[in-house]
Design an enzyme around this catalytic site. Structure first.
Site, PDB file in Angstrom:
ATOM      1  N   ASP A  67       0.821  -1.210   0.000  1.00  7.86           N
ATOM      2  CA  ASP A  67       0.000   0.000   0.000  1.00  7.86           C
ATOM      3  C   ASP A  67       0.856   1.262   0.000  1.00  7.86           C
ATOM      4  O   ASP A  67       2.070   1.214   0.202  1.00  7.86           O
ATOM      5  CB  ASP A  67      -0.960   0.000   1.207  1.00  7.86           C
ATOM      6  CG  ASP A  67      -0.316  -0.556   2.474  1.00  7.86           C
ATOM      7  OD1 ASP A  67       0.920  -0.546   2.557  1.00  7.86           O
ATOM      8  OD2 ASP A  67      -1.059  -0.998   3.362  1.00  7.86           O
ATOM      9  N   ASN A 133      -7.826  -3.148  14.012  1.00  5.72           N
ATOM     10  CA  ASN A 133      -9.190  -3.518  13.606  1.00  5.72           C
ATOM     11  C   ASN A 133      -9.187  -4.736  12.680  1.00  5.72           C
ATOM     12  O   ASN A 133     -10.196  -5.035  12.043  1.00  5.72           O
ATOM     13  CB  ASN A 133      -9.895  -2.332  12.920  1.00  5.72           C
ATOM     14  CG  ASN A 133      -9.150  -1.876  11.668  1.00  5.72           C
ATOM     15  OD1 ASN A 133      -8.129  -2.451  11.299  1.00  5.72           O
ATOM     16  ND2 ASN A 133      -9.670  -0.846  11.025  1.00  5.72           N
ATOM     17  N   HIS A 135      -7.300  -5.083   9.977  1.00  7.96           N
ATOM     18  CA  HIS A 135      -6.987  -4.845   8.559  1.00  7.96           C
ATOM     19  C   HIS A 135      -5.687  -5.526   8.147  1.00  7.96           C
ATOM     20  O   HIS A 135      -4.776  -5.708   8.954  1.00  7.96           O
ATOM     21  CB  HIS A 135      -7.002  -3.350   8.204  1.00  7.96           C
ATOM     22  CG  HIS A 135      -5.862  -2.528   8.717  1.00  7.96           C
ATOM     23  ND1 HIS A 135      -6.037  -1.235   9.173  1.00  7.96           N
ATOM     24  CD2 HIS A 135      -4.540  -2.774   8.841  1.00  7.96           C
ATOM     25  CE1 HIS A 135      -4.865  -0.745   9.541  1.00  7.96           C
ATOM     26  NE2 HIS A 135      -3.942  -1.659   9.359  1.00  7.96           N
ATOM     27  N   GLU A 140      -9.867  -2.300   5.210  1.00 10.52           N
ATOM     28  CA  GLU A 140     -10.590  -2.085   6.462  1.00 10.52           C
ATOM     29  C   GLU A 140     -11.781  -3.045   6.541  1.00 10.52           C
ATOM     30  O   GLU A 140     -12.151  -3.671   5.541  1.00 10.52           O
ATOM     31  CB  GLU A 140     -11.079  -0.628   6.512  1.00 10.52           C
ATOM     32  CG  GLU A 140      -9.968   0.426   6.357  1.00 10.52           C
ATOM     33  CD  GLU A 140      -9.098   0.617   7.596  1.00 10.52           C
ATOM     34  OE1 GLU A 140      -8.971  -0.325   8.404  1.00 10.52           O
ATOM     35  OE2 GLU A 140      -8.523   1.703   7.737  1.00 10.52           O
TER      36      GLU A 140
END
Ligand code: F6R
Length: 241
Positions: A67, A133, A135, A140
């Site tokens: 990313d 979370n 990810h 997400e």
């Protein structure tokens, strides 16, 4: 999934480097998928050490980062490209043209990054961290499992988690990023997920021991045929029970 728990982060880093050595001994021209973030700092440090000791040879690899923030080009010290240059590429002398990022090169059509990966033969060995979370990459919760490389709006939680590099001010963390999709990641032949520290213990247990759910993106790895999960004792506390 093969889960291995070590007492110290350094032992995790050594195990990751061992796995990479195994991969490159058999396939020296592998395509590596790479991650950034604090978890990766000791991992890349160990890889650099082994390259300098001539135990690891990265001369034949091509790297594809997971990313990049939208708007931060390689001259920006907070870009993931700058992170990779500092922690891995420059210390091991990896040529610039051997490394790929999903932004800015693929800003107009991010899914073309998947095409490039495919044209190069696919990702052989993918390194992953995990967000609080759940990810992976910047996928997400609720990201479809067949997603390709795409632009994302980062959650406030993720921006807060990444604020350190931005002087601790989470509002300075870019709102958008481009990330490999979950589908892109799942096509990798081998996946190595690393988690360090107590802060990752709850989400790691959910991802590995809980149900596979879109709410916890990393839980999709339960379905991947060749995934290693390596963690330190602190991150693995809830896995023992
Ligand atoms: C970074 C990435 C993210 C991180 C994750 C964990 O390229 O893809 O999924 O791996 O946010 O980050 P750290 O290691 O900083 O806790």
């Amino acid at each position: 999934m093969k889960v291995e728990i070590f007492d110290y982060a350094q032992e995790v880093a050594e195990r990751v480097a061992d796995l990479l050595e195994d991969q490159l001994r058999v396939y020296p021209y592998s395509q590596l998928g790479l991650a950034t973030g604090t978890t990766m700092v000791p991992i890349y440090k160990e890889m650099v050490r082994r390259v300098q000791e001539n135990r690891l040879n990265l001369a034949g690899v091509r790297t594809f980062n997971l990313d990049e923030y939208v708007g931060l080009d390689e001259s920006n010290p907070n870009s993931f490209m700058a992170f990779m240059r500092e922690h891995l590429f420059e210390p091991v002398g990896l040529p610039r043209e051997h490394s790929y990022f999903p932004w800015p090169d693929f800003s107009r059509c991010p899914a073309r990054y998947d095409d490039l990966i495919k044209e190069c033969g696919g990702i052989d060995w993918q390194l992953l961290g995990i967000g609080h979370n759940g990810h992976i990459g910047f996928n997400e919760p609720q990201t479809p499992w067949d997603s390709k490389t795409h632009e994302v709006i980062l959650t406030a939680d993720t921006r807060r988690a990444n604020r350190q590099a931005f002087g601790g001010e989470w509002l300075k963390v870019p709102q958008k990023a481009v990330t490999m999709g979950i589908g892109t990641i799942m096509h990798s032949r081998t996946i190595v997920l690393v988690a360090l520290g107590k802060g990752k213990s709850a989400i790691l247990a959910q991802a590995l021991r809980g149900p596979m759910t879109l709410q916890v993106p990393a839980s999709v790895l339960q379905r991947h045929p060749h995934t290693f999960v390596l963690c330190d004792r602190a991150a693995g506390t809830l896995l023992d029970r």
